[in-house]
Write a protein that holds these residues in place. Structure first.
Motif, PDB file in Angstrom:
ATOM      1  N   LYS A 124       0.944  -1.258   0.011  1.00  0.00           N
ATOM      2  CA  LYS A 124       0.021  -0.095  -0.021  1.00  0.00           C
ATOM      3  C   LYS A 124       0.807   1.309   0.015  1.00  0.00           C
ATOM      4  CE  LYS A 124      -3.757   0.245   2.506  1.00  0.00           C
ATOM      5  NZ  LYS A 124      -4.600   0.262   3.713  1.00  0.00           N
ATOM      6  N   TYR A 125       2.112   1.142   0.346  1.00  0.00           N
ATOM      7  CA  TYR A 125       3.114   2.201   0.391  1.00  0.00           C
ATOM      8  C   TYR A 125       4.514   1.646   0.419  1.00  0.00           C
ATOM      9  CZ  TYR A 125       4.524   6.736   2.258  1.00  0.00           C
ATOM     10  OH  TYR A 125       5.346   7.980   2.384  1.00  0.00           O
ATOM     11  N   SER A 126       5.106   2.407  -0.429  1.00  0.00           N
ATOM     12  CA  SER A 126       6.561   1.817  -0.328  1.00  0.00           C
ATOM     13  C   SER A 126       7.592   3.199  -0.655  1.00  0.00           C
ATOM     14  CB  SER A 126       6.968   0.936  -1.548  1.00  0.00           C
ATOM     15  OG  SER A 126       8.340   0.546  -1.763  1.00  0.00           O
ATOM     16  N   GLN A 127       8.396   3.340   0.534  1.00  0.00           N
ATOM     17  CA  GLN A 127       9.312   4.476   0.302  1.00  0.00           C
ATOM     18  C   GLN A 127      10.762   4.476   0.668  1.00  0.00           C
ATOM     19  OE1 GLN A 127       9.155   7.677  -0.600  1.00  0.00           O
ATOM     20  NE2 GLN A 127       7.194   7.461  -1.466  1.00  0.00           N
ATOM     21  N   LEU A 136      11.380   7.900  11.354  1.00  0.00           N
ATOM     22  CA  LEU A 136      10.401   7.436  12.372  1.00  0.00           C
ATOM     23  C   LEU A 136       8.803   7.953  11.778  1.00  0.00           C
ATOM     24  CD1 LEU A 136       9.134   6.381  15.011  1.00  0.00           C
ATOM     25  CD2 LEU A 136       9.767   8.359  16.249  1.00  0.00           C
ATOM     26  N   PRO A 137       8.830   9.273  11.303  1.00  0.00           N
ATOM     27  CA  PRO A 137       7.620   9.854  10.816  1.00  0.00           C
ATOM     28  C   PRO A 137       7.395   8.798   9.633  1.00  0.00           C
ATOM     29  CG  PRO A 137       9.116  11.752  11.336  1.00  0.00           C
ATOM     30  CD  PRO A 137       9.921  10.325  11.440  1.00  0.00           C
ATOM     31  N   GLU A 138       7.988   8.645   8.727  1.00  0.00           N
ATOM     32  CA  GLU A 138       7.620   7.610   7.651  1.00  0.00           C
ATOM     33  C   GLU A 138       7.091   6.556   8.012  1.00  0.00           C
ATOM     34  OE1 GLU A 138       7.549   8.028   4.046  1.00  0.00           O
ATOM     35  OE2 GLU A 138       6.991   9.874   4.435  1.00  0.00           O
ATOM     36  N   ALA A 142       3.579   4.751   7.619  1.00  0.00           N
ATOM     37  CA  ALA A 142       3.136   3.452   6.933  1.00  0.00           C
ATOM     38  C   ALA A 142       2.733   2.430   7.443  1.00  0.00           C
ATOM     39  CB  ALA A 142       4.743   2.975   6.514  1.00  0.00           C
ATOM     40  N   VAL A 143       2.757   2.374   8.694  1.00  0.00           N
ATOM     41  CA  VAL A 143       1.913   1.427   9.911  1.00  0.00           C
ATOM     42  C   VAL A 143       0.395   1.831   9.950  1.00  0.00           C
ATOM     43  CG1 VAL A 143       1.729   0.805  12.263  1.00  0.00           C
ATOM     44  CG2 VAL A 143       4.046   1.072  11.262  1.00  0.00           C
TER      45      VAL A 143
END
Lengths: 545, 545
Positions: A124-127, A136-138, A142-143
Motif C-alpha cells: 500500500k506504500y513503499s518509500q 520515524l515519521p515515515e 506507513a504503519v
C-alpha cells in the motif's frame, strides 16, 4: 539518539514482540538495537521469504502489526513474495529493508538495490527514507496506512547512514488504531428491510469475516438462513453449526452447490468475499442469478467486479453485520420458517491408504482445538473438501496467492502469536524442499509445531492438474523419493514415517506431538486418485478451445 | 499452432538446451510443449530463486541466453532476486512467467499478480503480452534487448489464454546476434598514444573482461604493465602470470594496494569495471589520483561516476582492447623497461584448522581445472584473499548483489553449460539452509557437482562484521549446529564430514569427488580469526560518527 533507536522505541510502544528476517551489513544497526530491546525477539530465519510468511501469520493471529526485515539487495527481493501475499491477504505487515548509504546511490555499493519501486505495486506504500529525521515519521505513516482502510503491507527502505545518524530524541507517536468503517444508516435500514422481506435467503461467508464470525453467526441465526463459506473461510466455523451447508468454490461441496442452484433463493448476502476464482467456482453465474445481491465489504473495489451487486455496503464486517442485526431486531422481524438441510457427513471408509483417509485418521487423534496451517499442493484440495472443522478458526488456508512453502512459515508465525493453540502444518514434499529448513528455525526458538509432510515424491497438484488437462504429465513433475523423516532426524528433529493407515495410531501421535520444539510426521503416499479440484482444471482447460 | 508452440520453436532455434523453473497451472501449456521438444530439458528446481541463479550461470558459461520460468503469483515473485542479480551481473536471462487469463485480470483469479511492474526496475524490459499474435514478437524483442548493448535480464508475462490461443504459424525469427560496439578511431588512436607515452602504467581488470581475457593479457604484455583485478574478476587469470599483482578491493592484497599507491604510476587503464564499492576499497581516491585515467566499458553509464575519467572508451571489451593493441603495434611502440614485482606467494602454514588452511588443503587435492562457484559468507573473503588461481576462468564470485545461496544454483547452471569442467561450489551453512535443497535437483538430473559446505553454525560474515563494527554480536546470528553431511546422506547424497585438517587427504577427496551426481563435503569449523574483510567494516563503521 540514533534514528534507528527511535524506530525501535516505536515498535516497542506498539507491543511488537517479534521481528522476522535475516541480518546483514545494511541492517546491522537495527539488529544492534535489538540487544538493548529485550521485549522484541529477532526471529532469524533461513530464507527471508519464510520470514514474510511468519510475519503475515503473526499479524493475522495477533490482530496486530507483523514486522519483517532484510538486507538491501537480495534480502529485499527475497521478501517480495511475502509482500504480494500479504497484499492479497489484507494483512498489515511492515517490510523493513536496508539500503546503501544515500551518497553512494548509483555507485554499485555492495548489494545496492532500489527496492522501493519493486514493492510499489505489491504494497500500500513503499518509500526509501533519505533523511534521518524522517525515518520515524515515515514508518509511523506507513504503519498507519497498513492498519487502516483495507489493511495491507507497507515497505520502508532504510539507508545505512540514515539508520545510524543522530537525531534529537523525538516524541514517540502511539501506534495507530483502526477506525471502523460503517455504511450510512439509510443503507443499513434498506438492507435490513430487504433481509426481512426475503422468504428464502442464503449467506456466503468469505475470508473477510475472520474477526466478525460471532456477528455473522448471530445474523445468520436470526435470519435462519443457511450459509456456505469460501475455501479460504473454511475453518472459521465448526461443521456442526446447523445452518452450515459447506464450502463453495475450489474443492467445495455438492451441498453448497445445491444451495447456490436453488431457484427459490431470493436474496444472497455476501459477507467478506471479493468473489474471486476459487470462491465462486470460476465465477459461476448461478451464485447471484435471479437473486437480490447484498454485499458487505471493507474494500469498496470488490463491488460489481464480475457480479452485479444490488446493494453494496461498504464497511468493516463486524460493525456492519451487527448493525444489520440490530436493525432487524429493532423491527418486528420474524424469520420465515424455511427448513435448512442437515449438513452431509464427511464420508470415511478408512480402508484405502489414501490422502483423504490419512487426513481423517490424523485429525481424529489430534486435539480438537488444533489449528492447521495448510500449504499448497494436492493435499490442499483434500483438506478443503474432506477435513471436518472441529473448532473455531482452526484452518489457515491460502488458495489465493498460493505460495508453496507458505504454510510452513505460517505455522511458526501463528504459534508465536497464539501460543496456547496446538498448531500443525500440513505441507508437501515440494513445499518442504522450498521452505522446510524453517523447521530448524522452529527448533532454534523452541517453537512446538507438528509438520505433517505429505510426501508423494512429485508436485502432485501440478501432476494431477496437468494430467487432467492434457492427458499426460511430464516425468519431470516427479522426483526421486526422499526420506524426509530421516532428513528431519539428521537435523535432530523428532520424526516418524507413516507408510500405512495402520501406522497412524494413538501411540504414534502421542510420541510425535510436539512439546518443546518442532516435530515431523512424514506420510509416504502416492495417491493416484483424482483430487477434488476438478473445477480449477475445467477453468484452465477452457482456453485455447 | 498454439502461440506457446511458436515460442518453443524460437527457443529451439536459438539452441536453448535447458529451461529452469517450477511448473504450475499458469505455465502448464509451456511445460506441455516441452514433451514434444526433446532438445530442451526442463530443470525443475526446488525454489524458483535457485532456478534464476542456474539460468544466470548457464548464460554466463554458455555465452548464450539463460531461460527461466515460473507461475504467475509466487513463482514470479520468487524469481525477482534472480532478475536483480542478472541485472547487476549483466547476464542475458529471459524470465518467463505465467499470468491469469486476460479477461480475468483484476478479478482475483488464483495466483493473480501483475508481475510486469515488479520486474520493471530490475530488468531491461518487462511486459505482459495480452494478444497471442504478439507473444513471439515480444519474446524476440525481449531477447534482442537482453543480448545487445549492456546485456541483462528481460521479463515476459504470458497469460494462460494467450499461451493456448491458436495463431497462424509464424516465421520463426533467428536468434539475435550481438553487434559489437567499437569506439571511434580517433579515440582509439588518442588512447594508444597516451599508453605509448606512459613510462609507468598499470591496469585494473574488472569482471567485464570475461570473454576478453586473451585480449587484455595481450595488451598488458605488450605494454609490460602490471595489472590488478577486482574481487569479482579474481579467477579469470592464473596467479602465475608475471604481471599479476593480485586483487584490489574487498578482501584484496597488499601488493595490489602498493601498486595503487605507487606515485610513479602515470596512467591507469581500467578495463571492464564499474568501479563500485568492492572493486575500489570503498572508492579509495588513490586509485586514480595523479593518474591519467583511461576506462574501457560497454556500459557508458560507468564513466565519471565517482572517479574522473580522462578518456572514456565506450565499446565492447574484446574489440576495443584488441584495437588498442593493433594501434600500438602499428606504431613503433617499445615498452618502457619498468620492473614488475614478483607476485607474493600465498602463505600457508598448514598448522591451524582454520578456513584459510582448509581451503588450501582442499584446493591442492582438487583438479587444477576445477571451477569454483563461491557463495556468500565469511569464507568468501578467505577465497578472494587466499585461494590461488590455478587455471583460467576458474572462480565464479559474486560480491555485488551477493545473494546467499546463489553459489549453489550457479554451480548447477555452470556445470550444465560447461560439463567438461570439474565444478565445486563453496558454500556455507546459512546458504545451504536457504537454497541447499537444490542438491536434490542436481541428484535428479545426475549433475556431478561437489558442494563444500563451510559449517560454522552461524552467519559468519554477519557475526564477524557485526562484532568488528559494534564490539558485540547478537546470539541469534548463531544456530545450533546441524550435521549437514548426515542430512546429505539421508537424502542419498554421498557425503563426508571434516573435523580436522588431517581429515583432508587424497583418499577422502577421491571418495567424494562426484562421478554421476552431486556429493557433499561438510567442513565443521568455527573460525574465530578475523576474516580479511576489514575494509567493508571500515566502510559501514564510517556512518553515524
Amino acid at each position: 539518539m540514533k534514528a534507528v533507536k527511535a524506530v525501535m522505541d516505536y515498535l516497542v510502544n506498539g507491543n511488537v514482540t517479534h521481528v522476522f528476517g535475516i541480518p546483514a551489513g545494511s541492517v546491522n544497526a537495527f539488529f544492534d538495537e535489538l540487544y538493548d530491546t529485550p521485549s522484541i525477539t529477532p526471529v532469524v530465519t533461513k530464507h527471508e521469504g519464510a520470514a514474510s510468511y511468519m510475519a503475515a501469520a503473526y499479524a493475522k493471529y495477533s490482530g496486530s502489526l507483523g514486522v519483517c526485515i532484510a538486507s538491501s539487495g537480495p534480502g529485499a527481493t527475497n521478501l517480495v513474495t511475502g509482500a504480494a501475499n500479504a497484499m492479497r491477504e489484507h494483512l498489515p505487515v511492515l517490510f523493513l529493508t536496508g539500503a546503501v548509504p544515500v551518497d553512494t546511490v548509483g555507485l554499485n555499493a555492495s548489494q545496492e538495490l532500489h527496492a522501493d519501486p519493486i514493492y510499489q505495486s505489491v504494497t500500500k506504500y513503499s518509500q526509501r527514507v533519505d533523511r534521518a529525521e524522517e525515518l520515524l515519521p515515515e514508518i509511523h505513516k506507513a504503519v498507519e496506512i497498513a492498519m487502516t482502510g483495507v489493511p495491507g503491507p507497507v515497505h520502508i527502505s532504510m539507508p545505512i547512514d540514515v539508520q545510524l545518524e543522530s537525531i534529537a530524541p523525538p516524541s514517540i507517536p502511539s501506534f495507530p488504531q483502526r477506525t471502523k468503517l460503517l455504511p450510512r444508516d439509510e443503507l443499513i435500514a434498506e438492507a435490513a428491510d430487504k433481509l426481512a422481506d426475503t422468504k428464502k435467503g442464503m449467506i456466503l461467508l468469505g475470508q473477510g469475516i475472520r474477526g466478525a464470525v460471532k456477528d455473522a453467526l448471530e445474523l445468520a441465526e436470526l435470519l435462519h438462513w443457511p450459509f456456505i463459506t469460501t475455501p479460504q473461510a473454511k475453518g472459521y466455523i465448526p461443521d456442526d453449526h446447523p445452518l452450515h451447508q459447506g464450502v463453495f468454490g475450489f474443492a467445495g461441496h455438492e451441498q453448497a452447490s445445491t444451495l447456490v442452484h436453488d431457484s427459490e433463493v431470493e436474496t444472497i448476502l455476501i459477507l467478506g468475499s471479493s468473489l474471486g476464482e476459487t470462491a465462486t467456482n470460476n465465477w459461476n453465474p448461478h451464485l447471484t442469478r435471479s437473486k437480490y445481491t447484498i454485499q458487505v465489504d471493507y474494500d469498496a473495489t470488490v463491488f460489481n467486479r464480475r457480479y452485479n451487486v444490488d446493494l453494496p455496503l461498504h464497511g468493516d464486517l463486524d460493525v456492519t453485520i451487527s448493525s444489520l442485526t440490530t436493525a432487524l431486531k429493532s423491527g418486528d422481524y420474524n424469520p420465515a420458517e424455511v427448513a435448512v438441510p442437515v449438513r452431509e457427513k464427511h464420508r470415511n471408509d478408512r480402508d484405502e491408504y489414501n490422502t483423504q483417509n490419512v487426513l481423517h485418521a490424523l485429525q481424529e487423534l489430534l486435539p480438537a482445538s488444533t489449528r492447521f496451517t495448510i500449504d499448497i499442493g494436492e493435499f490442499m484440495s483434500y483438506v478443503i473438501h474432506h477435513m471436518p472443522v472441529r473448532s473455531a478458526d482452526s484452518f489457515d488456508i491460502n488458495v489465493h496467492f498460493g505460495a508453496m512453502g507458505s504454510g510452513i512459515g505460517s505455522a511458526i508465525g501463528a504459534k508465536l502469536a497464539d501460543p496456547d493453540r496446538p498448531t500443525v502444518s500440513i505441507t508437501g514434499d515440494g513445499c518442504f524442499f522450498m521452505h522446510g529448513m524453517e523447521i530448524l528455525t522452529a527448533k532454534e526458538y523452541d517453537i512446538p509445531v507438528l509438520f505433517i509432510v505429505m510426501n508423494n515424491a512429485r508436485l502432485g497438484m501440478v501432476h494431477h492438474g496437468h494430467a487432467l488437462q492434457y492427458k499426460r504429465a511430464h516425468e519431470r513433475f516427479g522426483q526421486k523419493p526422499v526420506a524426509i523423516a530421516e532428513m528431519a532426524a539428521s537435523m535432530g528433529i523428532p520424526s516418524v514415517r507413516i507408510e500405512t493407515l495402520e501406522d497412524i495410531d494413538t501411540e504414534t501421535i502421542a510420541k510425535i506431538l510436539p512439546a518443546d520444539g518442532p516435530s515431523l510426521l512424514e506420510i509416504s503416499l502416492v495417491d493416484d486418485n483424482i483430487p477434488p479440484m476438478g473445477d480449477r482444471v475445467k477453468f484452465l482447460s477452457s482456453f485455447g478451445k
